[in-house]
Structure formats: C-alpha cells, structure tokens
Design a protein around this motif. Structure first.
Motif, PDB file in Angstrom:
ATOM      1  N   UNK A  22      23.324  75.932 215.036  1.00 44.10           N
ATOM      2  CA  UNK A  22      24.584  76.599 215.380  1.00 44.10           C
ATOM      3  C   UNK A  22      25.337  75.793 216.443  1.00 44.10           C
ATOM      4  N   UNK A  23      24.586  75.304 217.443  1.00 43.07           N
ATOM      5  CA  UNK A  23      25.211  74.491 218.499  1.00 43.07           C
ATOM      6  C   UNK A  23      25.752  73.194 217.900  1.00 43.07           C
ATOM      7  N   UNK A  24      24.973  72.601 216.994  1.00 39.48           N
ATOM      8  CA  UNK A  24      25.422  71.352 216.357  1.00 39.48           C
ATOM      9  C   UNK A  24      26.731  71.583 215.596  1.00 39.48           C
ATOM     10  N   UNK A  25      26.777  72.674 214.832  1.00 43.15           N
ATOM     11  CA  UNK A  25      28.005  72.990 214.081  1.00 43.15           C
ATOM     12  C   UNK A  25      29.182  73.210 215.028  1.00 43.15           C
ATOM     13  N   UNK A  26      28.894  73.888 216.165  1.00 37.63           N
ATOM     14  CA  UNK A  26      29.956  74.174 217.130  1.00 37.63           C
ATOM     15  C   UNK A  26      30.478  72.900 217.785  1.00 37.63           C
ATOM     16  N   UNK A  27      29.610  71.864 217.873  1.00 40.57           N
ATOM     17  CA  UNK A  27      30.043  70.627 218.544  1.00 40.57           C
ATOM     18  C   UNK A  27      30.724  69.647 217.587  1.00 40.57           C
ATOM     19  N   UNK A  28      30.830  70.022 216.305  1.00 40.11           N
ATOM     20  CA  UNK A  28      31.433  69.090 215.336  1.00 40.11           C
ATOM     21  C   UNK A  28      32.853  68.653 215.748  1.00 40.11           C
ATOM     22  N   UNK A  29      33.729  69.580 216.199  1.00 42.46           N
ATOM     23  CA  UNK A  29      35.067  69.125 216.610  1.00 42.46           C
ATOM     24  C   UNK A  29      35.017  68.077 217.730  1.00 42.46           C
ATOM     25  N   UNK A  30      34.064  68.254 218.656  1.00 45.57           N
ATOM     26  CA  UNK A  30      33.917  67.288 219.746  1.00 45.57           C
ATOM     27  C   UNK A  30      33.315  65.980 219.217  1.00 45.57           C
TER      28      UNK A  30
END
Lengths: 153, 64
Positions: A22-30
């Motif tokens: 979930x954290x990895x997916x959330x950091x995709x824009x960054x």
C-alpha cells in the motif's frame, strides 16, 4: 497435531504484507520523478518484504492448522487457482475488462493515452508468466515431495 | 466411515468442543468426522480413540 492459538507474529506479518504494498502504491507519484535506481531499489525492497512476509504467514498458518483445515486449504488452493486462472482467461476476452486494465495502467503510470495493444500484451504475458512459473514450481515441489517420501531408509 | 463418536461423547457428556480440546484439533474437525463427512488420518483416529480411552476399532467401524 495442531496449535490453534494465533501467534502475535502472524499479526505483524499480515500488517507488513498489506501496508508495504500500500505504501509502495502511495509513493508511485513521488517515484515517477526519481531516478531509475531509486525506483528499482524501492520496488525491490517492497517486493522482498511482501514476499517474505507472505511466506512467513503461510508457514505460521500451516503450523496452526489441524489436518481438517489443511485438507480444506488444499482443496481450496487446488481448485481456487484453477478457477481463478480460467476466470482471468475468460475476462481477458471482454472489452470492458480491456478498458479497465488500460485505464488503471495509464492512471498508475501517469500516461494519458497508453498504447492499448502494448498494455494488453504486457498484461497477458505477465499472466502467462505467472501460470508457467506456478506450473514449474508445482512440478519441482511435486518431484521433491515424491523423492523425499519414497526414498528408502 | 461410520463411527461411534456421538455415542461415546454422550456417555461422557462431552461436547464436540470439549472432545476437540482433548484431542487438540478444531471443533470443525470433530463435527465433520462425527457426521461421516471427513475420514481422519490414522494418527488422528488414534488420538480420538485415546481421548475416549478405548480402541480405535471401537470408535471407527470397519467396512462402513
């Protein structure tokens, strides 16, 4: 025969197996604005943690099951994988599913109009790779199990 | 496979949960075995017979 109490480690492993992706997916824009080495490093760490936690979860869960639950799990995984694979193959023939895959890929990659053929081909190759590697692992594990169980003392 | 678990439990006034605890398995296991929907492994069959302090052939009926 069984230890039915749920160990605390299971909760930690489950939390990590859910939170890390979930954290990895959330950091995709960054991550889109980062150099490739950072992206690969993040993806590698996330994948490793998720896979290790999933394996640990499987071992913990297997240890606390009795034979009735193991039989149920064997039945479910045997037919579940088969049914799931067949469903994906069928769903891939439906145009609305194509649109959903292309839309999700475009949104996650930040591409406004991704190449439909390329996205679908990549998705299908990924699906075929999963099926092939699972079949290969099943054959290897089956061979190992038979060799171990049939060897003379 | 037919068995006498229900009778043996009733004689001892044990619930399925109590037998499950004595054997070290889940209540689902005992329920399925008792109703003949699941055939236990040899080790589990012996564990159930041991819990009743009887022989395995008294609990599980041959050829049924």
């Amino acid at each position: 025969m069984t230890t039915l109490a749920a160990p605390a480690a299971k909760k930690w492993m489950l939390a990590a197996a859910i939170i890390v992706p979930a954290v990895f997916l959330a950091t995709i824009p960054w991550l889109k604005n980062q150099p490739d080495v950072v992206v690969y490093l993040f993806a590698g760490i996330a994948a490793t943690i998720t896979v290790l936690c999933s394996l640990a979860l499987a071992v913990i869960e297997d240890r606390r099951m009795d034979e009735w639950h193991r039989t149920a799990a064997r039945f479910a995984s045997q037919w579940g994988w088969l049914t799931g694979g067949a469903l994906v193959a069928i769903l891939l023939a439906l145009p609305p599913v194509h649109d959903a895959i292309i839309g999700a890929s475009g949104a996650l990659a930040g591409v406004v109009d991704p190449d439909r053929t390329l996205v679908l081909m990549a998705f299908m190759l990924g699906f075929i790779a999963v099926i092939l590697i699972q079949s290969l692992c099943t054959m290897v594990l089956s061979f190992l199990w038979r060799s171990r169980k049939s060897r003379a003392e | 496979m037919k068995n006498t678990i229900r009778v043996l439990r009733a004689e001892r006034r044990w619930s399925q949960a109590e037998l499950a605890e004595r054997v070290g398995v889940s209540r689902n296991s005992i329920n399925s075995i008792e109703n003949g929907r699941y055939d236990p492994s040899l080790s589990l069959a012996y564990a159930i017979a041991d819990a009743f302090e009887t022989g395995v052939e008294e609990v599980f009926l041959r050829g049924q």
